[in-house]
Enzyme design. Structure first.
Site, mmCIF file in Angstrom:
data_model
loop_
_atom_site.group_PDB
_atom_site.id
_atom_site.type_symbol
_atom_site.label_atom_id
_atom_site.label_comp_id
_atom_site.label_asym_id
_atom_site.label_seq_id
_atom_site.Cartn_x
_atom_site.Cartn_y
_atom_site.Cartn_z
ATOM 1 N N GLU A 1 -0.301 0.179 -0.071
ATOM 2 C CA GLU A 1 0.484 0.615 -1.233
ATOM 3 C C GLU A 1 0.720 -0.555 -2.200
ATOM 4 O OE1 GLU A 1 2.932 4.528 0.059
ATOM 5 O OE2 GLU A 1 3.917 2.649 0.569
ATOM 6 N N GLU B 1 -1.219 8.989 4.261
ATOM 7 C CA GLU B 1 0.117 9.106 4.839
ATOM 8 C C GLU B 1 0.700 10.443 4.422
ATOM 9 O OE1 GLU B 1 2.901 5.949 4.300
ATOM 10 O OE2 GLU B 1 1.506 4.389 4.970
#
Length: 580
Positions: free
Chosen positions: A158, A234
């Site tokens: 991320e 995710e």
């Protein structure tokens, strides 16, 4: 031997379209003797892949080391994945977030003068290269084209939410490829245009993270990546918990609907989490978006397998949905059995302050040295200074990170807590010494406060006048279970208590801490983690493999006060209320 490639619309396994159905299992949050069980149950839900992060700070507590014993045996974990007939996705960071202390970055990094985290800064790049090379020495021989399970490796984590240093990302790719990693490389970001743009590089396959509105999120991802397979790396099917808040859950229906949207369009998925496990010891992270919020010990995550590895309603709902799109085994895992119920009185054995000299070496300095200056990665530091002849008044600290117990001549005066923005307390009586016990409650794992110092930060004043001449003792509380506590004395401060209890056979246990204050507990020397009356979590999970038939020993470090000094083991998890 096999090969996974990126096709026009799909992942291709040996040239044929392949939908990745993956579940996150963090080997470092699960007792190693339970890895095989959790992996097997993932396959029974219909999954074909296991994903895991790799925690740099756990593997390399000191620079130049790379620990792979016991619960950090990554190779053994990946071979167990292969033995179950499943594939593997490895996400080594070097930053992992994961609600894990410091996002996985080792605290010794912070002691390198001038280092810049998650940037193309030479000192940081040199350190992370050493780390990644050590990881890839394990991973490379276990890639799918060499008969192993690993068919995807992720670059960073991320990153678009943190920075946009393309040189840094390119260097991670270079190190990875030079370490003989040949499988496709991926990135992950939230499906936000700026994050996707900042966190990606040409040649890396972009994946997304989300827990709802799957069709909309995939549409955003597709705008930035017109070809290739869609993947939610995710899929947030639950959420984590923080001290003082409620136990976070998502409804089965909402999560299942979002899952069906992913699978219906042929998307691949990684359940975050399939099984969360536990932040054993003092490994939990924290968030700070204006207020410091440490995370609880349980990483149950409201996942398909609960913290103790038992199937939940989500397990069965997700299994049914997956069966619409892929084969699912006939075998169904049984419900978790009730654990042994028993209780035993705890006996006070010693005061923590009186044990300080056996838990660490004192260091003198004009100021109160930070954890970083002391080389203390986590846990506790005891600060002491003389105030002989000084009039009582208000004790003021510039900043506490994270919780400080204040003592005057060994008598508790009060607590200063970072999460309450407290930094001053009145000392009512003249004293000879002031002691301040500071706990690192978890290093921030996300955002700009990543990598901050711990301890007493800045100046300390009594009645407006600076206090100098400090002694700081870093306390290794992991030594407590091994100390001979016979004949020790207790005092007015934090207390070490012990008890013994018997079991007919090894078994999972659930230690009820509702009547305790705040502290840590060990069973047979295994650190179960932190407890706190603040909740929401009310139980500490005791993995069956750390128990034994016959006599077992529990050691508790109570930092404040117990309403009832009794160790109660109850039937199952108690994770707290789900709303305020």
């Amino acid at each position: 031997m096999a090969e996974l490639t990126i096709g026009e619309k799909d992942f291709l396994l040996d040239g044929e379209p392949y939908q990745i159905l993956s579940g996150a299992l963090h080997y470092f949050r699960i007792h190693p003797d339970q890895w095989a069980d959790r992996i097997h149950k993932a396959r029974l839900m219909g999954l074909n892949t296991i994903e895991t992060y790799v925690p740099w700070n756990a593997h390399a507590p000191r620079r130049g080391e790379f620990v792979t014993e016991g619960g950090l045996d990554l190779e053994r974990f990946l071979r167990l994945v292969a033995a179950e007939g499943m594939h593997a996705i490895v996400r080594p960071g070097p930053y992992i977030c994961a609600e894990w202390s410091n996002g996985g970055l080792p605290p010794w990094l912070l002691r390198i003068p001038g280092v810049e985290l998650r940037r193309a800064e030479p000192q940081y790049l040199k350190a992370l290269t050493e780390y990644l090379q050590a990881v890839y020495r394990i991973v490379a021989p276990l890639q799918i084209d060499r008969g192993g399970p690993v068919f995807l490796v992720q670059i960073e984590n991320e990153y678009g939410a943190y920075g946009s240093d393309k040189e840094y990302l390119a260097e991670l790719v270079r190190v990875t490829r030079e370490a003989d990693i040949t499988v496709p490389l991926t990135t992950i970001d939230q499906p936000d245009p700026q994050m996707l743009a900042d966190g990606s590089l040409p040649g890396l396959h972009m994946t997304a993270s989300f827990g709802s509105r799957s069709t909309e999120r995939f549409a955003t991802l597709r705008q930035f990546q017109p070809t290739g397979p869609l993947m939610c790396m995710e899929f947030w099917n639950g959420w984590f918990d923080s001290w003082g808040f409620h136990h976070h859950t998502t409804t089965v229906e909402e999560s299942d609907t979002a899952l069906d949207e992913i699978l219906r369009v042929g998307g691949s998925v990684n359940f975050y989490m399939f099984h969360g496990g536990t932040n054993f010891g003092m490994t939990n992270g924290a968030n700070d978006k204006g207020a410091y919020v440490p995370l609880v010990t349980s990483y149950d995550y409201d996942a398909p397998l609960d913290e103790a590895g038992h199937p939940t309603a989500k397990f069965h709902a997700f299994r049914k949905t997956i069966a619409k799109y892929a084969p699912v085994p006939d075998e169904v895992p049984p419900p978790g059995p009730a654990a042994p119920v028993l209780e035993v009185a705890l006996q006070e054995r010693a005061g923590l302050l009186g044990l300080a000299a056996e838990l660490g070496a004192a260091r003198d300095a004009d100021h109160a040295a930070t954890f970083e200056e002391l080389g203390q990665d986590t846990g506790f530091v005891l600060y002491e200074t003389s105030v002989e002849g000084r009039a009582p008044g208000v004790l003021t600290l510039d900043e506490v990170r994270d919780r400080a117990w204040v003592f005057a001549d060994g008598v508790p005066v009060g607590i200063l807590a970072r999460d309450s923005h407290e930094r001053s307390i009145r000392l009512p009586l003249a004293s000879s010494t002031i002691g301040i016990l500071v706990e690192d409650q978890g290093r921030v794992n996300y955002g700009p406060r990543l990598g901050e110092e711990k301890g007493l930060i800045g100046e300390i004043r009594l009645a407006g006048e600076p206090l100098t001449g400090w002694t700081a003792t870093p306390l290794d509380v992991e030594l407590l279970p091994g100390l001979d506590l016979a004949g020790r004395s207790t005092d007015h401060g934090p207390t070490v208590l012990t008890a013994e209890f018997e079991l007919d056979a090894p078994a999972d246990l659930f230690l009820d801490t509702a009547a305790w204050g705040k502290g840590l507990a060990w069973v047979n020397g295994f650190d179960l983690g932190r407890y706190w009356r603040r909740g929401p979590t009310r139980t500490l999970y005791v993995p069956g493999p750390v128990t034994r038939a016959g006599v077992n020993r529990i050691v508790v470090l109570e930092l404040e006060a117990m309403a009832e000094p009794v160790a109660r083991f109850v039937e199952g998890l108690s994770l707290g209320q789900t709303e305020f």
